[in-house]
Design an enzyme around this catalytic site. Structure first.
Site, PDB file in Angstrom:
ATOM      1  N   ASN A  93       0.617  -1.266   0.041  1.00  0.00           N
ATOM      2  CA  ASN A  93       0.122  -0.073   0.156  1.00  0.00           C
ATOM      3  C   ASN A  93       0.850   1.322   0.171  1.00  0.00           C
ATOM      4  OD1 ASN A  93      -2.214  -1.762   0.151  1.00  0.00           O
ATOM      5  ND2 ASN A  93      -2.367  -1.505   2.209  1.00  0.00           N
ATOM      6  N   VAL A  94       0.346   2.246  -0.709  1.00  0.00           N
ATOM      7  CA  VAL A  94       1.195   3.844  -0.807  1.00  0.00           C
ATOM      8  C   VAL A  94       0.438   4.764   0.186  1.00  0.00           C
ATOM      9  CG1 VAL A  94       2.123   3.026  -3.159  1.00  0.00           C
ATOM     10  CG2 VAL A  94      -0.128   4.332  -3.058  1.00  0.00           C
ATOM     11  N   HIS A 109       6.033  -0.516  -2.678  1.00  0.00           N
ATOM     12  CA  HIS A 109       5.514   0.390  -3.799  1.00  0.00           C
ATOM     13  C   HIS A 109       5.628   1.686  -3.490  1.00  0.00           C
ATOM     14  CE1 HIS A 109       3.189  -3.211  -5.181  1.00  0.00           C
ATOM     15  NE2 HIS A 109       4.544  -3.585  -5.478  1.00  0.00           N
ATOM     16  N   CYS A 133      16.473  17.566  -6.239  1.00  0.00           N
ATOM     17  CA  CYS A 133      16.848  17.278  -5.008  1.00  0.00           C
ATOM     18  C   CYS A 133      17.651  18.174  -4.230  1.00  0.00           C
ATOM     19  CB  CYS A 133      17.411  15.847  -5.173  1.00  0.00           C
ATOM     20  SG  CYS A 133      18.251  15.083  -3.668  1.00  0.00           S
ATOM     21  N   CYS A 164      21.406  16.613  -3.818  1.00  0.00           N
ATOM     22  CA  CYS A 164      22.218  16.073  -4.829  1.00  0.00           C
ATOM     23  C   CYS A 164      21.813  16.925  -6.325  1.00  0.00           C
ATOM     24  CB  CYS A 164      22.320  14.543  -5.156  1.00  0.00           C
ATOM     25  SG  CYS A 164      21.033  14.087  -5.943  1.00  0.00           S
ATOM     26  N   GLY A 182      -4.965  -8.975   3.524  1.00  0.00           N
ATOM     27  CA  GLY A 182      -5.650  -8.069   2.776  1.00  0.00           C
ATOM     28  C   GLY A 182      -4.894  -8.036   1.357  1.00  0.00           C
ATOM     29  N   SER A 225      -3.803 -11.092  -2.086  1.00  0.00           N
ATOM     30  CA  SER A 225      -3.590 -12.498  -2.385  1.00  0.00           C
ATOM     31  C   SER A 225      -2.210 -12.492  -2.983  1.00  0.00           C
ATOM     32  CB  SER A 225      -4.520 -12.505  -3.576  1.00  0.00           C
ATOM     33  OG  SER A 225      -4.527 -11.577  -4.584  1.00  0.00           O
ATOM     34  N   ASN A 261      -7.850 -12.952   4.832  1.00  0.00           N
ATOM     35  CA  ASN A 261      -8.529 -12.475   3.591  1.00  0.00           C
ATOM     36  C   ASN A 261      -9.927 -12.762   3.474  1.00  0.00           C
ATOM     37  OD1 ASN A 261      -6.638 -11.174   1.758  1.00  0.00           O
ATOM     38  ND2 ASN A 261      -5.486 -13.225   1.277  1.00  0.00           N
TER      39      ASN A 261
HETATM   40 ZN   LIG Z   1      19.242  13.268  -4.320  1.00  0.00          ZN
END
Ligand SMILES: [Zn+2]
Length: 256
Positions: free
Chosen positions: A109-110, A126, A155, A158, A195, A197, A221
């Protein structure tokens, strides 16, 4: 489901090193729409392109404009994320961590809900939709740590290209997370699968590796999955109901 809960609790208490694997089924109960299946974002809006990462690299500025002004399925997902709260299933995993039973949680999950619940050793395979990641140095940032005056943003460490931490289609899993997942899987002799499969690789490989070494898999599940036949215990039901009940059994077992 009672004997299954007892069997699962015994597995957890007797295991040397327990890890968990979670997926969309856990978050559905917090109001996060799944991607596939009934009511799924992609079912309604169509599957996203399979080369999402290559499209990002080809035009990162456009990708950032879309992220900062989301529409369609992304708008729907962001709106759901903004109000979602962890459910008793997320909190039960934190309880198991507090009890020194659960050592790590690998999630597909994200949605950030495991973090909000308080999970400490969390591997978001993920990525995390609320975070920004540098594709050069792999450092992660909160949304408001970044200057968006010029797109794509750079960034702060960097000057590398930043993207959402969410792993896109066609994008390699960030090496730090993938390595850590592999290490946890090698240590583990028991995995609690909730949650999901577990049919999407690389996550699908973790329970299989543990089962092949003779470790125990516990599945929570609503419906049987391809994983069920490999599991020591399968408990049918929503994770938000089953996991808290399982924690109670573990407590009772330890007290007896
Ligand atoms: Zn960076």
């Amino acid at each position: 489901m009672e004997p299954d809960l007892d069997a699962a609790a015994r597995c957890l208490v007797n295991a040397r090193y327990v890890i968990a694997l979670t997926g969309a089924g856990l978050s559905v109960e917090s109001g996060i729409p799944p991607f596939r299946g009934p009511g799924g974002l992609w079912t309604k809006h169509g599957e996203p392109p399979m080369n999402g990462y290559q499209r990002f690299l080809a035009d990162p500025r456009k990708a950032w404009e879309d992220r900062l002004n989301p529409s369609g399925p992304m708008r729907e997902l962001w709106d759901a994320l903004a109000v979602a709260e962890p459910n008793p299933g997320h909190r039960a995993l934190v309880d198991l961590e507090d009890m020194d039973i659960l050592r790590a949680t690998i999630t597909q999950n994200v949605d950030n809900l495991h973090r909000l619940a308080g999970s400490r050793r969390l591997l978001e395979i993920h990525g995390n939709a609320t975070l920004i990641r540098c594709i050069q140095c792999v450092q992660r940032f909160e949304h408001d740590e970044i200057d968006y005056a010029v797109l794509p943003p750079a960034c702060p460490l960097c000057r590398g290209l930043l993207k959402s931490d969410t792993v896109s289609f066609g994008e390699p899993i960030p090496p730090d997370v993938l390595t850590a997942c592999g290490e946890e899987t090698e240590y583990a002799d028991c995995m609690l699968v909730a949650g999901t499969s577990a049919t999407v690789y690389p996550a699908a490989g973790f329970p299989m590796a543990i089962a092949e070494r003779g470790g125990d898999l516990i599945e929570v599940n609503p419906y049987p999955s391809e994983l069920s036949s490999y599991c020591r215990v399968t408990i049918a039901g929503p994770a938000a109901e089953v996991l808290p009940a399982l924690v109670e059994r573990v407590r009772a077992l330890r007290a007896s």
